[in-house]
Design a protein around this motif. Structure first.
Motif, PDB file in Angstrom:
ATOM      1  N   LYS A 217       0.837  -1.206   0.000  1.00  0.00           N
ATOM      2  CA  LYS A 217       0.000   0.000   0.000  1.00  0.00           C
ATOM      3  C   LYS A 217       0.871   1.255   0.000  1.00  0.00           C
ATOM      4  O   LYS A 217       0.567   2.243  -0.694  1.00  0.00           O
ATOM      5  CB  LYS A 217      -0.921   0.010   1.215  1.00  0.00           C
ATOM      6  CG  LYS A 217      -1.867   1.216   1.262  1.00  0.00           C
ATOM      7  CD  LYS A 217      -2.758   1.170   2.458  1.00  0.00           C
ATOM      8  CE  LYS A 217      -3.742   2.350   2.427  1.00  0.00           C
ATOM      9  NZ  LYS A 217      -3.059   3.657   2.331  1.00  0.00           N
ATOM     10  N   GLU A 220       2.117   1.925  -3.371  1.00  0.00           N
ATOM     11  CA  GLU A 220       1.067   2.551  -4.173  1.00  0.00           C
ATOM     12  C   GLU A 220       0.883   4.015  -3.798  1.00  0.00           C
ATOM     13  O   GLU A 220       0.653   4.870  -4.664  1.00  0.00           O
ATOM     14  CB  GLU A 220      -0.247   1.788  -3.974  1.00  0.00           C
ATOM     15  CG  GLU A 220      -0.214   0.361  -4.518  1.00  0.00           C
ATOM     16  CD  GLU A 220      -1.480  -0.407  -4.172  1.00  0.00           C
ATOM     17  OE1 GLU A 220      -2.283   0.139  -3.382  1.00  0.00           O
ATOM     18  OE2 GLU A 220      -1.648  -1.526  -4.680  1.00  0.00           O
ATOM     19  N   SER A 223       3.555   6.098  -5.428  1.00  0.00           N
ATOM     20  CA  SER A 223       3.259   6.305  -6.847  1.00  0.00           C
ATOM     21  C   SER A 223       2.144   7.332  -7.027  1.00  0.00           C
ATOM     22  O   SER A 223       2.231   8.224  -7.886  1.00  0.00           O
ATOM     23  CB  SER A 223       2.852   4.974  -7.486  1.00  0.00           C
ATOM     24  OG  SER A 223       2.519   5.150  -8.845  1.00  0.00           O
ATOM     25  N   GLN A 224       1.112   7.220  -6.186  1.00  0.00           N
ATOM     26  CA  GLN A 224       0.009   8.175  -6.264  1.00  0.00           C
ATOM     27  C   GLN A 224       0.465   9.580  -5.897  1.00  0.00           C
ATOM     28  O   GLN A 224       0.046  10.569  -6.507  1.00  0.00           O
ATOM     29  CB  GLN A 224      -1.129   7.738  -5.348  1.00  0.00           C
ATOM     30  CG  GLN A 224      -2.353   8.655  -5.415  1.00  0.00           C
ATOM     31  CD  GLN A 224      -3.471   8.167  -4.523  1.00  0.00           C
ATOM     32  OE1 GLN A 224      -3.363   7.142  -3.874  1.00  0.00           O
ATOM     33  NE2 GLN A 224      -4.563   8.932  -4.495  1.00  0.00           N
TER      34      GLN A 224
END
Length: 381
Positions: A217, A220, A223-224
């Motif tokens: 998570k 992620e 990256s977000q």
């Protein structure tokens, strides 16, 4: 904390200060002087900078009904007041003053960015109507109670909060408490909230499966975050480009140019009128001299011009050409300086954009490196 105006002479916000502040926002001195002579309607001003002016009392801002950005930082203001007419305000900076109580902001329902950094405030209160608030800086004040921060839960759009420098930050549970009670917060004290909370959680996990899911998570999230920061930077570039073309955003600059070109046109009209009158007088004088009707004594150098009509007409025309040339040269000089200023603004924006993209990439690389190190430790265990 001693009162600053024990040694500094306090100032009040009067017509002279406001006029000067508006004029100083022009791109160059000559255009500012033209605007000064013609006058600027305060209702057309959208941004106002009144920092570092030893202001003790907020007053006389009722004319700036379309103001969206107001700087009142680095003064000696003790009370927030007289802002009710600024209903379009989006950005307000009251940092580095002597304010003790949050008040007088009820009418600013469009406010998105509020800074009360470095004042004497001991309680967060009286902000209920500011439902558009996204950025709130209240660091370096006298906030002592963590529970007082729970008041900010009602602001659903709040994404950035700065509390650093307050006594409550010394609490060991500070970061976890804020993250738990303000789950929609993205940045706390200039850091990503996940960076303050997730790392501690992951490092102390005993369950390998849970730890791995959290690491995925977090990957992620990184990256977000990268996509979000780059998107925000592109939006900033687009907004600055739009502002560069927007009349509303640059109304003062455009007004100065309109005044300038109107003034130069008036100068040419006056010179042409002067030339016509001077030529008429010269020809009449020549006729009187020829008829021996001119009684006044003329200097020898002037009398030599009144030999015949061609000579006097050529002399007057030559003078007219010189005057027009001076007007043209003055106009070219001012336009050149204005273009140079505009070019420098564009170059500065390019440099700013490159630096910001570099900072984003470096920050993302740092987060990714920390995550990689954590994954390495997990594999060793």
């Amino acid at each position: 904390m001693s009162r600053l105006y024990d040694t500094i002479e306090p100032n009040v916000i009067d017509e002279k200060m406001l006029q000067k502040a508006v004029e100083e926002q022009g791109p160059q001195e000559e255009l500012g002087q033209l605007a000064k002579r013609e006058g600027i309607d305060f209702k057309d001003v959208t941004q106002l900078q009144l920092d570092f002016r030893n202001i003790l009392k907020i007053d006389n801002l009722w004319q700036f009904v379309n103001l969206t950005k107001l700087q009142l930082d680095n003064n000696i203001i003790e009370k927030i007041e007289a802002l009710d007419s600024l209903v379009h305000l989006i950005w307000l900076d009251l940092s580095f003053n002597n304010i003790e109580i949050i008040e007088g902001l009820e009418a600013l329902v469009k406010l998105q960015d509020l800074s009360l950094y470095n004042n004497r405030i001991s309680k967060i209160e009286n902000l209920d109507t500011l439902q558009e608030l996204q950025v709130f800086s209240i660091g370096n004040n006298n906030l002592t109670t963590l529970e007082n921060v729970v008041y900010l839960r009602k602001f659903k759009k709040l994404r950035t909060l700065n509390l650093t420098g307050n006594p409550l930050c010394e609490n060991e549970q500070y970061s976890m408490f804020i993250a738990a009670h303000l789950p929609d917060l993205v940045y706390l004290d200039f850091k990503l909230v996940d960076e303050n909370t997730l790392l501690d959680v992951v490092q102390n996990m005993s369950n390998l499966e849970i730890a791995e899911s959290k690491l995925v998570k977090y990957n992620e999230d990184i990256s977000q975050l990268s996509d979000t920061l780059m998107t925000l930077e592109m939006q900033t570039v687009d907004q600055l480009e739009v502002r560069g073309r927007s009349f509303d955003r640059l109304n003062a600059t455009v007004l100065c140019f309109l005044i300038f070109f109107h003034t130069m046109a008036q100068c040419r009209d006056l010179e042409n009128h002067h030339h016509e009158k001077l030529l008429e007088i010269a020809i009449n004088t020549l006729e009187k001299i020829i008829k021996s009707e001119f009684d006044d004594e003329l200097p020898d150098a002037v009398r030599l011009l009144f030999v015949d009509k061609d000579t006097i007409v050529n002399a007057v025309n030559a003078s007219h050409d010189v005057h027009l040339l001076k007007i043209d040269n003055r106009e070219d000089d001012i336009v050149t300086k204005a273009n140079s200023w505009a070019s420098s603004v564009h170059k500065n924006e390019i440099s700013r954009n490159r630096n910001r993209v570099r900072e984003i990439n470096q920050y993302i690389d740092q987060l990714q490196e920390e995550l990689d190190n954590m994954e390495g430790l997990e594999q060793m265990e």
